[in-house]
Design a protein around this motif. Structure first.
Motif, PDB file in Angstrom:
ATOM      1  N   LEU A  19       0.812  -1.214   0.000  1.00  0.00           N
ATOM      2  CA  LEU A  19       0.000   0.000   0.000  1.00  0.00           C
ATOM      3  C   LEU A  19       0.843   1.260   0.000  1.00  0.00           C
ATOM      4  N   GLY A  20       2.142   1.128   0.047  1.00  0.00           N
ATOM      5  CA  GLY A  20       3.010   2.287   0.033  1.00  0.00           C
ATOM      6  C   GLY A  20       3.279   2.821   1.423  1.00  0.00           C
ATOM      7  N   PRO A  21       4.176   3.800   1.530  1.00  0.00           N
ATOM      8  CA  PRO A  21       4.549   4.360   2.835  1.00  0.00           C
ATOM      9  C   PRO A  21       3.443   5.222   3.426  1.00  0.00           C
ATOM     10  N   LYS A  22       3.484   5.379   4.736  1.00  0.00           N
ATOM     11  CA  LYS A  22       2.556   6.267   5.419  1.00  0.00           C
ATOM     12  C   LYS A  22       3.063   7.701   5.291  1.00  0.00           C
ATOM     13  N   ILE A  23       2.163   8.612   4.958  1.00  0.00           N
ATOM     14  CA  ILE A  23       2.553  10.016   4.820  1.00  0.00           C
ATOM     15  C   ILE A  23       1.500  10.921   5.456  1.00  0.00           C
ATOM     16  N   ARG A  24       1.904  12.139   5.710  1.00  0.00           N
ATOM     17  CA  ARG A  24       0.992  13.202   6.108  1.00  0.00           C
ATOM     18  C   ARG A  24       1.173  14.351   5.125  1.00  0.00           C
ATOM     19  N   MET A  25       0.091  14.885   4.647  1.00  0.00           N
ATOM     20  CA  MET A  25       0.181  15.960   3.674  1.00  0.00           C
ATOM     21  C   MET A  25      -0.940  16.969   3.877  1.00  0.00           C
ATOM     22  N   SER A  26      -0.698  18.187   3.417  1.00  0.00           N
ATOM     23  CA  SER A  26      -1.684  19.258   3.512  1.00  0.00           C
ATOM     24  C   SER A  26      -2.087  19.672   2.106  1.00  0.00           C
ATOM     25  N   LEU A  27      -3.387  19.778   1.876  1.00  0.00           N
ATOM     26  CA  LEU A  27      -3.908  20.198   0.583  1.00  0.00           C
ATOM     27  C   LEU A  27      -4.788  21.436   0.765  1.00  0.00           C
ATOM     28  N   LYS A  63      -7.269   9.028   6.216  1.00  0.00           N
ATOM     29  CA  LYS A  63      -8.002   9.823   7.186  1.00  0.00           C
ATOM     30  C   LYS A  63      -7.809  11.287   6.819  1.00  0.00           C
ATOM     31  N   MET A  64      -8.898  11.959   6.525  1.00  0.00           N
ATOM     32  CA  MET A  64      -8.836  13.344   6.060  1.00  0.00           C
ATOM     33  C   MET A  64      -9.570  14.246   7.042  1.00  0.00           C
ATOM     34  N   GLN A  65      -8.907  15.316   7.437  1.00  0.00           N
ATOM     35  CA  GLN A  65      -9.494  16.278   8.366  1.00  0.00           C
ATOM     36  C   GLN A  65      -9.610  17.633   7.688  1.00  0.00           C
ATOM     37  N   VAL A  66     -10.826  18.147   7.618  1.00  0.00           N
ATOM     38  CA  VAL A  66     -11.092  19.426   6.955  1.00  0.00           C
ATOM     39  C   VAL A  66     -11.479  20.465   8.002  1.00  0.00           C
ATOM     40  N   GLU A  68     -22.935  30.921  -6.487  1.00  0.00           N
ATOM     41  CA  GLU A  68     -24.246  31.499  -6.208  1.00  0.00           C
ATOM     42  C   GLU A  68     -24.702  31.191  -4.788  1.00  0.00           C
ATOM     43  N   TYR A  69     -24.204  30.115  -4.193  1.00  0.00           N
ATOM     44  CA  TYR A  69     -24.596  29.742  -2.835  1.00  0.00           C
ATOM     45  C   TYR A  69     -23.709  30.388  -1.777  1.00  0.00           C
ATOM     46  N   ASN A  70     -22.477  30.702  -2.132  1.00  0.00           N
ATOM     47  CA  ASN A  70     -21.559  31.353  -1.208  1.00  0.00           C
ATOM     48  C   ASN A  70     -20.652  32.285  -2.013  1.00  0.00           C
ATOM     49  N   PRO A  71     -21.022  33.545  -2.140  1.00  0.00           N
ATOM     50  CA  PRO A  71     -20.273  34.479  -2.995  1.00  0.00           C
ATOM     51  C   PRO A  71     -18.919  34.895  -2.421  1.00  0.00           C
ATOM     52  N   ASN A  72     -18.676  34.628  -1.131  1.00  0.00           N
ATOM     53  CA  ASN A  72     -17.405  35.001  -0.525  1.00  0.00           C
ATOM     54  C   ASN A  72     -16.269  34.142  -1.080  1.00  0.00           C
ATOM     55  N   LEU A  73     -15.077  34.700  -1.091  1.00  0.00           N
ATOM     56  CA  LEU A  73     -13.895  33.913  -1.404  1.00  0.00           C
ATOM     57  C   LEU A  73     -13.389  33.286  -0.111  1.00  0.00           C
ATOM     58  N   LEU A  74     -13.153  31.971  -0.140  1.00  0.00           N
ATOM     59  CA  LEU A  74     -12.790  31.224   1.057  1.00  0.00           C
ATOM     60  C   LEU A  74     -11.482  30.479   0.862  1.00  0.00           C
ATOM     61  N   LYS A  75     -10.898  30.095   1.986  1.00  0.00           N
ATOM     62  CA  LYS A  75      -9.739  29.209   1.972  1.00  0.00           C
ATOM     63  C   LYS A  75      -9.928  28.198   3.098  1.00  0.00           C
ATOM     64  N   TYR A  76      -9.712  26.919   2.775  1.00  0.00           N
ATOM     65  CA  TYR A  76      -9.858  25.901   3.817  1.00  0.00           C
ATOM     66  C   TYR A  76      -8.667  24.948   3.790  1.00  0.00           C
ATOM     67  N   SER A  77      -8.393  24.382   4.946  1.00  0.00           N
ATOM     68  CA  SER A  77      -7.257  23.483   5.103  1.00  0.00           C
ATOM     69  C   SER A  77      -7.736  22.046   5.119  1.00  0.00           C
ATOM     70  N   CYS A  78      -7.009  21.188   4.426  1.00  0.00           N
ATOM     71  CA  CYS A  78      -7.336  19.768   4.353  1.00  0.00           C
ATOM     72  C   CYS A  78      -6.075  18.968   4.693  1.00  0.00           C
ATOM     73  N   GLN A  79      -6.089  18.279   5.837  1.00  0.00           N
ATOM     74  CA  GLN A  79      -4.955  17.478   6.276  1.00  0.00           C
ATOM     75  C   GLN A  79      -5.249  16.001   6.032  1.00  0.00           C
ATOM     76  N   ILE A  80      -4.319  15.303   5.391  1.00  0.00           N
ATOM     77  CA  ILE A  80      -4.516  13.903   5.028  1.00  0.00           C
ATOM     78  C   ILE A  80      -3.410  13.039   5.607  1.00  0.00           C
ATOM     79  N   GLU A  81      -3.804  11.930   6.235  1.00  0.00           N
ATOM     80  CA  GLU A  81      -2.890  10.878   6.647  1.00  0.00           C
ATOM     81  C   GLU A  81      -3.293   9.614   5.894  1.00  0.00           C
ATOM     82  N   CYS A  82      -2.346   8.972   5.237  1.00  0.00           N
ATOM     83  CA  CYS A  82      -2.698   7.811   4.434  1.00  0.00           C
ATOM     84  C   CYS A  82      -1.450   7.041   4.028  1.00  0.00           C
ATOM     85  N   ARG A  83      -1.663   5.914   3.394  1.00  0.00           N
ATOM     86  CA  ARG A  83      -0.611   5.206   2.677  1.00  0.00           C
ATOM     87  C   ARG A  83      -0.744   5.596   1.211  1.00  0.00           C
TER      88      ARG A  83
END
Length: 305
Positions: free
Chosen positions: A186-194, A281-284, A202-217
């Motif tokens: 399954l490959g090595p275990k890593i942690r990464m940020s996306l 495992k992804m944390q948003v 039309e549902y949210n006209p604001n400009l946003l930024k969100y953090s997505c942290q991923i732990e996986c193989r």
């Protein structure tokens, strides 16, 4: 850079939102000239030699704040945000109503409902030995299904409860999928940020930024095969997508928005690399609301009503 957190929808509970499952992240070369038209003018597109880095993120969540569901995120390209670059999604397809509503209102994603159909295609192979020869003579035993057989995923956009878009996206996971019992495959275990930008919808006209942290193989695979099919025509996808405006009304109905056309172009563009995320495992985090000045990328603090 300062910003404030947005409020979460009651259905998802309080952030951070945690998802677990598996995913494929495929990178594509996307023409910068086309991608720029779908990037907010407040951001600068990251490009080189006339191309930016787009692609798609295909996930199958086994657990999430709203249970099991599938998601396909089409990435138009990378935009610059000091000191790093962030992805910009032009389309998000999900098969869960709560996930669609949350993505639209809280995260500022261009989420749409879709149907995900998954089939495993058995590879034909001849059984060996006398027993195999006997099974072949009586017409059975010529096909077997195993974890290494190709998995085909078909994504169909749903316009309403009783109607479907005539254009389907087919993704073939032709690379063998390793058995979960062999962790070393399954490959090595890593942690990464996306980190990603969103909003301006039309549902949210604001400009946003969100953090997505991923732990996986993670493991690198051969690029997945992507194709497009039409329920009412046999014309090739690229021919229709590059039509100069003199197409039939049927094609016009299938492609009502230019953004939909562009998203399909991204999926059909030249792939570079496919990454398989297993035991993911992804944390948003809750998105940050950005207020962009008209003539610069300077960010100011805004309040959330």
């Amino acid at each position: 850079m300062e910003a404030v957190e947005g409020r979460s929808s009651s259905g998802y509970g309080k952030p951070p939102w945690v998802f677990s499952g598996s995913a494929w992240y495929q990178l594509h070369l996307v023409k910068a000239e086309k991608a720029r038209a779908y990037i907010p003018r407040e951001f600068k597109l990251v490009e080189a030699f006339g191309y930016t880095l787009g692609g798609f993120f295909l996930a199958s969540y086994e657990d999430s704040p709203v249970g099991v569901f599938d998601e396909l995120v089409v990435i138009a390209g990378l935009v610059w945000n000091r000191p790093t670059s962030c992805a910009w999604a032009t389309r998000v397809y999900v098969n869960n109503d709560d996930a669609c509503c949350h993505g639209r209102k809280e995260v500022g994603l261009p989420s749409q409902m879709a149907r995900f159909s998954k089939t495993i295609t058995a590879i034909s192979r001849q059984p060996s030995g006398k027993k195999g020869e006997f099974l072949h003579r009586i017409g059975i035993g010529t096909k077997f299904s195993s974890p290494k057989d190709p998995l085909n995923v078909e994504v169909t956009k749903i316009k309403c409860a009783d109607a479907e878009e005539a254009c389907n996206i087919n993704i073939s996971l032709t690379s063998p999928v390793p058995s979960l019992s062999f962790d070393h495959r399954l490959g090595p275990k890593i942690r990464m940020s996306l980190p990603s930008f969103s909003g301006a919808t039309e549902y949210n006209p604001n400009l946003l930024k969100y953090s997505c942290q991923i732990e996986c193989r993670v493991q690198a695979l051969k690029p997945l095969k992507v194709s497009q099919s039409f329920n009412s025509t046999n014309d090739g996808a690229e021919q229709i997508l590059e039509d100069d405006g003199r197409s039939s009304s049927l094609v016009a109905e299938n492609h009502k928005s230019e953004a939909q056309n562009f998203s399909t172009c991204v999926m059909l563009s030249k792939p570079l690399l496919a990454l398989k995320f297993s035991q993911m495992k992804m944390q948003v985090e809750a998105p940050l609301v950005l207020s962009q000045c008209s003539n610069s990328l300077q960010t100011t603090v805004t309040s959330v009503p």
